[in-house]
Write a protein that holds these residues in place. Structure first.
Motif, mmCIF file in Angstrom:
data_model
loop_
_atom_site.group_PDB
_atom_site.id
_atom_site.type_symbol
_atom_site.label_atom_id
_atom_site.label_comp_id
_atom_site.label_asym_id
_atom_site.label_seq_id
_atom_site.Cartn_x
_atom_site.Cartn_y
_atom_site.Cartn_z
ATOM 1 N N GLN A 35 0.904 -1.303 0.172
ATOM 2 C CA GLN A 35 -0.061 0.442 0.186
ATOM 3 C C GLN A 35 0.740 1.335 -0.161
ATOM 4 O OE1 GLN A 35 -2.780 0.897 3.729
ATOM 5 N NE2 GLN A 35 -0.804 -0.359 4.701
ATOM 6 N N ILE A 36 0.640 2.299 -0.331
ATOM 7 C CA ILE A 36 1.166 3.333 -0.605
ATOM 8 C C ILE A 36 -0.041 4.743 0.670
ATOM 9 C CG2 ILE A 36 1.473 5.651 -1.912
ATOM 10 C CD1 ILE A 36 1.538 3.659 -4.263
ATOM 11 N N VAL A 37 0.801 4.934 1.907
ATOM 12 C CA VAL A 37 0.745 5.331 2.838
ATOM 13 C C VAL A 37 1.050 7.172 2.271
ATOM 14 C CG1 VAL A 37 0.226 6.026 4.946
ATOM 15 C CG2 VAL A 37 1.250 3.557 4.071
ATOM 16 N N ILE A 38 -0.358 8.589 2.489
ATOM 17 C CA ILE A 38 0.654 9.824 1.852
ATOM 18 C C ILE A 38 0.010 10.112 3.392
ATOM 19 C CG2 ILE A 38 0.014 12.540 0.905
ATOM 20 C CD1 ILE A 38 0.717 9.278 -1.278
ATOM 21 N N ILE A 43 -1.518 13.173 -5.878
ATOM 22 C CA ILE A 43 0.074 12.502 -5.044
ATOM 23 C C ILE A 43 0.113 11.584 -5.812
ATOM 24 C CG2 ILE A 43 1.589 12.710 -3.613
ATOM 25 C CD1 ILE A 43 -0.055 14.290 -1.658
ATOM 26 N N ARG A 44 -0.908 10.150 -5.276
ATOM 27 C CA ARG A 44 -0.266 8.759 -5.845
ATOM 28 C C ARG A 44 -0.103 8.510 -7.811
ATOM 29 N NH1 ARG A 44 -4.496 7.466 -1.867
ATOM 30 N NH2 ARG A 44 -3.291 6.703 0.106
ATOM 31 N N GLY A 64 6.865 -3.217 3.419
ATOM 32 C CA GLY A 64 5.657 -3.673 2.691
ATOM 33 C C GLY A 64 4.497 -2.054 2.556
ATOM 34 N N ASP A 65 5.235 -1.300 3.369
ATOM 35 C CA ASP A 65 4.762 -0.024 3.263
ATOM 36 C C ASP A 65 5.354 1.199 2.953
ATOM 37 O OD1 ASP A 65 2.194 -0.668 3.919
ATOM 38 O OD2 ASP A 65 1.456 -0.191 5.981
ATOM 39 N N SER A 110 2.852 1.775 -8.426
ATOM 40 C CA SER A 110 1.853 1.342 -7.884
ATOM 41 C C SER A 110 1.813 0.346 -6.995
ATOM 42 C CB SER A 110 1.222 1.536 -9.738
ATOM 43 O OG SER A 110 0.973 1.771 -10.297
ATOM 44 N N VAL A 111 0.794 0.520 -6.364
ATOM 45 C CA VAL A 111 0.695 -1.245 -4.949
ATOM 46 C C VAL A 111 0.483 -2.316 -6.476
ATOM 47 C CG1 VAL A 111 -1.323 -2.487 -4.060
ATOM 48 C CG2 VAL A 111 -1.199 0.301 -3.353
#
Length: 788
Positions: free
Chosen positions: A46-49, A60-61, A100-101, A67-68
């Motif tokens: 996952q992508i955390v902002i 932003i993503r 993984g983050d 990408s995930v």
């Protein structure tokens, strides 16, 4: 101007940050900081902002190249950091990979609330806002602000303030908003306190100072900016010097250096040009070479405006190239390439020239780029061009476009060049113009032994608001005439190739010194101009005018009259309503200072569509110019007019022609023509014909003095009264003292032109050699005008 300390949005708050944003080298455009932490390779779950306030996380993503489900490593994370910085949305970016983050920590660039200027007294806010790229509600970045700082400094530099500095500051506001303030220290204007030349032997330093556009600072140049230091103008002057020498035979001329040094007192710059003049050359062997079967090289050679043995001139080569181009075009070659090749013989000091005439490839205009127009709108220039994007390139039309732009009078210099376009068969036209003052504040004065001083004050703007519109106002005061008028012309009326305008006027003529009557007129004129061809134009006009002619009663007492009986019947008020047209043909080679060609015009006015006056008036004008050299120019100009009544009307005294003064030098206003010799009253005429032959001659004075001479002779006649104007209404007998003989007059004289520090002056000295005994002469006249 805003004051950051008292800014309403920062009231009660502390000025958190005063940023000195001007940074050197690569730091100006580099990211504020880049954090790529040591990470382990792996797959992104996952992508955390974090840290975003205004920008949506999904936005932003979308900027991330990750990408995930993607595998990451330190190189990919570094690429992602740079991708976010390239958006200009963030002042700091940090990316970390943990278990993984993919954790993205950002610091958003603030949003600009408003842009303010402080300290700018010589430039208005609007002009500065047009120059910069940052805008309210835009994102604040150091790089953009730095670029704007440089633009503002450059703008001041071009206006002569070389020491101007600009310091950007911000006032931080809630919700990551800032007010951006450009604090400006304009500094003094950097004038030119001296211009010197080294190595010049053939021409004096004074001569060369007259060639360049940069001028030494003097008190009388208050309306000019050419005495301010401008590096671009210095470079332009280098080319002016090169042209000057090359057009006088100095083929090898070169400028070794041009330096501008700040004086020790820091009160201005001293500009020094070091030149190598070389030897003077002449044209040697001239050859025309062509492989085109329809063109005869011998005929082309005969068309060259150059002869062997003449002094070498670059301008002559341009004229020769144009002559060959036009000749080839007349033979059916629309796309022709004429290139001169030079072979200098330095032992004999001659330049042999071979003209290669080839059929060039078909070339079309890709784009038209216009530069240098700081005031004039682009569309004003484009509508005077005879070419547009997509047209076939044509040298003749390019030259015509250049003349059209010069004819506007808005530009000191016009240059049209072509550079390669987007494809081999495409070219880009670069139209470079140099603006000149288009406003004119004019003062004129004339003197005669009878009338004394006449003064005239007017203000004219021929490029009003940069839209090519002509607006003028004038007040003329003298013992004979008082005139006030306002005139406006729109040269592209209704967005068509039409010119429309109007004139509103009021005038009073006191002819009691000449004809014992006064006349007052008020009225208005509407005008519409139509271009029928590049050289032929038609102007339509309608005028309505109320005239009041006054002859004092005491002058007309029967048996004791003190003025001509002809005038006593003229008192009254008359309403004139007339329609007319002017048809003009212009075939001059230069619209401003013609040296070749001719012009013709015919004017007709018909009065009687309403009103109380009925007449038909015809006026024809023409002129011919022939230049033997640049400074030796012969001209022959003239005009003739005739007016006659209809519907039983005779021509009233206020509608007749009165020649003299500016229209016939050597004579007073109304100095020639019919006259009642008993009282000395000028009666005017229904017909006139006047011509002028003038020869402008070169002087040996240096060019910077701006003095030119012209020899002239004016010749012609005026006369023809209505029969009723020669009959005494009381006795019905001819008035023996009224003379109307269409006698021939001629004057000879000299005109002196002087470009004085206060503006151009013209002096006329004229002496009649043929005149009538009753004519009134005037030997001396002068006029002056100054531009702003």
């Amino acid at each position: 101007m805003a004051d950051s300390k008292n800014h309403p949005c920062a009231r009660g708050a502390v000025l958190v940050s005063m940023l000195a944003l001007i940074v050197g080298g690569t730091l100006a455009g580099a990211p504020a900081s880049v954090h790529a932490q040591a990470v382990q390779s792996g797959v992104v779950n996952q992508i955390v902002i974090h840290g975003n306030e205004r920008i949506d996380p999904e936005t932003i993503r979308s900027y991330l190249p990750i990408s995930v489900g993607d595998s990451v490593d330190p190189a990919k994370i570094d690429t992602a950091v740079k991708a976010l910085f390239r958006t200009d949305l963030f002042s700091d970016v940090k990316i970390d990979f943990q278990g993984g983050d993919l954790i993205v920590q950002v610091v958003e660039n603030p949003v600009i609330n408003q842009v303010l200027f402080e300290g700018n007294s010589s430039m208005k806010d609007d002009k500065l806002k047009d120059e910069i790229q940052v805008r309210p509600l835009g994102v604040f970045t150091k790089a953009k602000v730095q670029e704007d700082v440089d633009r503002i400094v450059e703008l001041y530099r071009r206006s002569g303030r070389i020491s101007a500095t600009v310091t950007p500051q911000i006032v931080q506001l809630p919700q990551r908003r800032v007010d951006l303030i450009f604090k400006i220290n304009e500094g003094p204007k950097s004038g030119i306190i001296g211009i010197s030349f080294l190595g010049n032997q053939k021409f004096s330093s004074n001569d060369l100072r007259g060639v360049i556009t940069t001028k030494e600072s003097r008190w009388f140049r208050i309306f000019s900016s050419n005495d301010n230091y401008d590096p671009d103008r210095i470079e332009f002057d280098r080319e002016q010097l090169r042209k000057y020498y090359r057009n006088r035979g100095y083929y090898d001329f070169r400028i070794i250096s041009s330096a501008a040094e700040l004086a020790p007192e820091h009160n201005g710059f001293v500009v020094t040009y070091a030149v190598d003049e070389g030897q003077r050359y002449k044209f040697g062997k001239l050859t025309v070479v062509t492989e085109l079967k329809k063109l005869n090289p011998d005929i082309l050679h005969a068309l060259l405006p150059i002869k062997e043995g003449q002094i070498y001139q670059d301008d002559k080569l341009d004229q020769a190239t144009d002559a060959l181009t036009f000749a080839a075009g007349a033979a059916g070659f629309a796309f022709v390439d004429v290139r001169p090749r030079f072979t200098p013989d330095r032992a004999k000091h001659v330049v042999n020239v071979t003209f290669d005439v080839k059929e060039g490839p078909r070339v079309y205009i890709d784009r038209i780029q216009i530069s240098g127009n700081t005031q004039t709108m682009d569309y004003v220039i484009r509508r005077r061009l005879t070419l547009s994007e997509g047209d076939a390139y044509n040298k003749a039309l390019v030259n015509r476009s250049k003349n059209n732009l010069r004819a506007l009078g808005f530009f000191k210099d016009v240059d049209i060049t072509n550079v390669p376009g987007s494809a081999p068969d495409r070219t880009t036209l670069q139209v470079k113009v140099t603006e000149q003052p288009t406003g004119q504040l004019s003062f004129s004065a004339g003197y005669s032994t009878v009338e004394g001083i006449i003064t005239d004050v007017g203000i004219t703007q021929t490029n009003f608001r940069g839209r090519g519109q002509d607006l003028s106002a004038r007040i003329s005061l003298g013992s004979i005439q008082q005139i006030a008028d306002i005139s406006f012309t729109e040269p592209h009326f209704l967005d068509r190739d039409l010119s429309g305008g109007f004139d509103i006027f009021g005038q009073r003529y006191d002819f009691t010194q000449y004809t014992s009557y006064t006349s007052t007129s008020i009225g208005a004129t509407g005008r519409l101009g139509i271009a029928l061809s590049p050289n032929l134009a038609l102007r339509l006009n309608y005028t309505i005018r109320l005239d009041d002619i006054i002859v004092d009663d005491y002058l007309c007492v029967p048996g004791a009259q003190l003025t001509s009986i002809v005038l006593c019947d003229e008192s009254g008020t008359y309403l004139t309503s007339l329609v007319g047209y002017t048809l003009g043909y212009n075939h001059l080679n230069d619209p401003v200072q013609p040296t070749r060609g001719y012009y013709l015009s015919l004017e007709q006015d018909l009065a009687g569509f309403g009103g109380t006056v009925h007449y038909l008036k015809d006026v024809a004008r023409g002129g011919f110019y022939h230049g033997f050299t640049k400074d030796l120019i012969f001209s022959l100009t003239g005009s003739t007019g005739y007016i006659d009544g209809w519907n039983g009307d005779t021509i009233r005294i206020g509608d007749r022609f009165y020649m003299g003064g500016d229209t016939f030098r050597g004579f007073q206003i109304a100095g020639i023509g019919p006259r009642d010799t008993q009282y000395g009253d000028a009666l005017g005429g229904k017909f006139y014909a006047i011509g002028t032959a003038e020869l402008t001659i070169p002087t040996k004075l240096p060019e910077q003095y701006g003095i030119k001479l012209a020899l002239f002779t004016d010749f012609g006649t005026e006369g023809l009264l209505d029969r009723s104007d020669k009959i005494n209404p009381f006795t019905n007998l001819p008035i023996t003292t009224v003379v109307d003989n269409l006698g021939f007059r001629q004057t000879v004289g000299v005109s002196i032109f002087w470009k004085s520090p206060m503006g151009p002056l013209r002096f006329n000295l004229g002496e009649p050699i043929f005149k009538q005994p009753y004519d009134k002469t005037e030997f001396f006249q002068f006029s002056t005008a100054t531009r702003f």
